[in-house]
Design an enzyme around this catalytic site. Structure first.
Site, PDB file in Angstrom:
ATOM      1  N   ARG A 168      19.466  61.413  92.920  1.00 55.19           N
ATOM      2  CA  ARG A 168      18.188  61.267  93.443  1.00 55.19           C
ATOM      3  C   ARG A 168      17.731  62.389  94.152  1.00 55.19           C
ATOM      4  NH1 ARG A 168      19.101  58.375  90.641  1.00 55.19           N
ATOM      5  NH2 ARG A 168      19.751  56.043  90.724  1.00 55.19           N
ATOM      6  N   SER A 219      15.601  51.040  97.015  1.00 60.66           N
ATOM      7  CA  SER A 219      16.907  51.152  97.811  1.00 60.66           C
ATOM      8  C   SER A 219      16.477  51.970  98.911  1.00 60.66           C
ATOM      9  CB  SER A 219      17.864  51.898  96.955  1.00 60.66           C
ATOM     10  OG  SER A 219      18.254  50.942  95.927  1.00 60.66           O
ATOM     11  N   GLU A 290      17.191  57.341 100.670  1.00 60.62           N
ATOM     12  CA  GLU A 290      16.512  57.380  99.323  1.00 60.62           C
ATOM     13  C   GLU A 290      15.026  57.321  99.513  1.00 60.62           C
ATOM     14  OE1 GLU A 290      18.488  55.475  95.978  1.00 60.62           O
ATOM     15  OE2 GLU A 290      17.004  55.257  94.943  1.00 60.62           O
TER      16      GLU A 290
END
Ligand SMILES: Cc1cc2nc3c(=O)[nH]c(=O)nc-3n(C[C@H](O)[C@H](O)[C@H](O)COP(=O)(O)OP(=O)(O)OC[C@H]3O[C@@H](n4cnc5c(N)ncnc54)[C@H](O)[C@@H]3O)c2cc1C
Length: 304
Positions: A168, A219, A290
């Site tokens: 990520r 998320s 995130e």
């Protein structure tokens, strides 16, 4: 100003950003513009730089938490950059293409590799920027090359091995001055029915485990490791259902924060901070976000 900006694309004035992100939060921006071509975008950038006007490039707004404050600048959307081109096992997709569309068209072409992306409501640009992924796959697994526009208005083709990336995260996150225009992915020959079956199973799983009935941005935190997901840690502390104003830790998935109706940006940020602090205090784990908080001070200051 609106007339000047209109030379480079579709322009809207005093736009509520709530309509342009999946969390449905945020204040107004002064202008929003959707250029039609790369040349429009190049000319727009040089105009904005000359005028010292700050800008922010937005994809589908599915990974951002916008500030409630007014943005005295221009939000650039690449929604007109929506072309997809298949050539053998390769697919070229422009930055504004939505991942679910890219995944389903690839399956129709009997190509496999992008099935995991069907439930990710981001654009190609935003997903390359953050290396989106799911089910142990990510967009960089398939990536061959990215075409970017530099702040100086130069078009560059970057090969995958010229771009650092990780879970990520990518070089682009550290260098947000690049605008992603297009990406080339290498897929594999597949079986349409098998891919459709896989996609169906995963979509059912997402519907069962994620609070898709409420506005959210996926998320909140990255997983510290694949066998220790953030959702499990947060749930183990009994934080499901914790609420600040209109923002709530989902009862369905503890790593999701939902907007129950009229959450402000501050509600979401304060709730994230509370969860982060509890996990830090009780598990000694420093969760990394995130999602990306987008405040306007940094953009406005850079241009003063
Ligand atoms: C229900 C739900 C489920 C999700 N599931 C997942 C999942 O399984 N896996 C996952 O990884 N993510 C998931 N997400 C998060 C999100 O969809 C991804 O991170 C997605 O890749 C973000 O793309 P976007 O176009 O919405 O980016 P945005 O949120 O619009 O932007 C994110 C960042 O990218 C930058 N950016 C956008 N476009 C460009 C461009 N062309 N050039 C340069 N910078 C750009 C923006 O400036 C911003 O900094 C989920 C979100 C939701 C709402």
């Amino acid at each position: 100003m609106k007339e000047k900006l209109a030379l480079y694309g579709d322009v809207l004035e005093n736009v509520s950003l709530k309509e342009y992100n999946t969390f449905r939060i945020g204040g107004l921006c002064h202008y929003m513009i959707s250029p039609f071509t790369v040349l429009d975008l190049q000319n727009l950038l040089s105009f904005l730089q000359l005028q010292h006007i700050c800008y922010f490039v937005l994809g589908n707004g599915s990974n951002v938490i916008f500030s409630d404050d007014f943005f005295e600048g221009v939000v650039i959307r690449l929604n007109h950059f929506d072309q997809i081109e298949f050539s053998g096992l390769r697919v070229n997709a422009e930055a504004g293409v939505l991942l679910p569309k890219l995944a389903s068209l690839s399956i129709q072409q009997s190509l496999t590799g992008l099935e995991w992306a069907i439930g990710i409501p981001g654009t190609v640009g935003g997903s390359v920027f953050g290396n989106a992924g799911a089910y142990n796959s990510c967009i960089f697994d398939l990536l061959e090359q990215v075409t970017v526009l530099t702040m100086q208005g130069e078009i560059q083709n970057l090969k995958k091995d010229e771009i650092t990336y990780g879970y990520r995260t990518t070089y682009f996150k550290e260098n947000p001055e690049y605008i992603i225009l297009k990406a080339t992915f290498l897929l594999a020959a597949g079986n349409k029915e098998e891919s459709q079956e896989r996609v169906h199973t995963r979509q059912m799983k997402r519907r069962a485990t994620q609070p898709l009935e409420y506005p959210n941005a996926g998320s909140v935190f990255r997983n510290p490791s694949s066998d220790n997901p953030s959702g499990r840690i947060i749930e183990s502390l009994g934080l499901k259902g914790m609420q600040v104003g209109g923002a709530k830790v989902s009862e369905k998935h503890a790593n999701f924060i939902i907007n129950t109706g009229n959450a402000t940006s501050n509600d979401v940020r304060n709730l994230i901070e509370l969860v982060h602090q509890r996990v830090q205090d009780e598990c000694n784990i420093d969760l990394v976000m995130e999602q990306e908080y987008v405040g306007w001070d940094q953009y406005e200051k850079e241009n003063k």
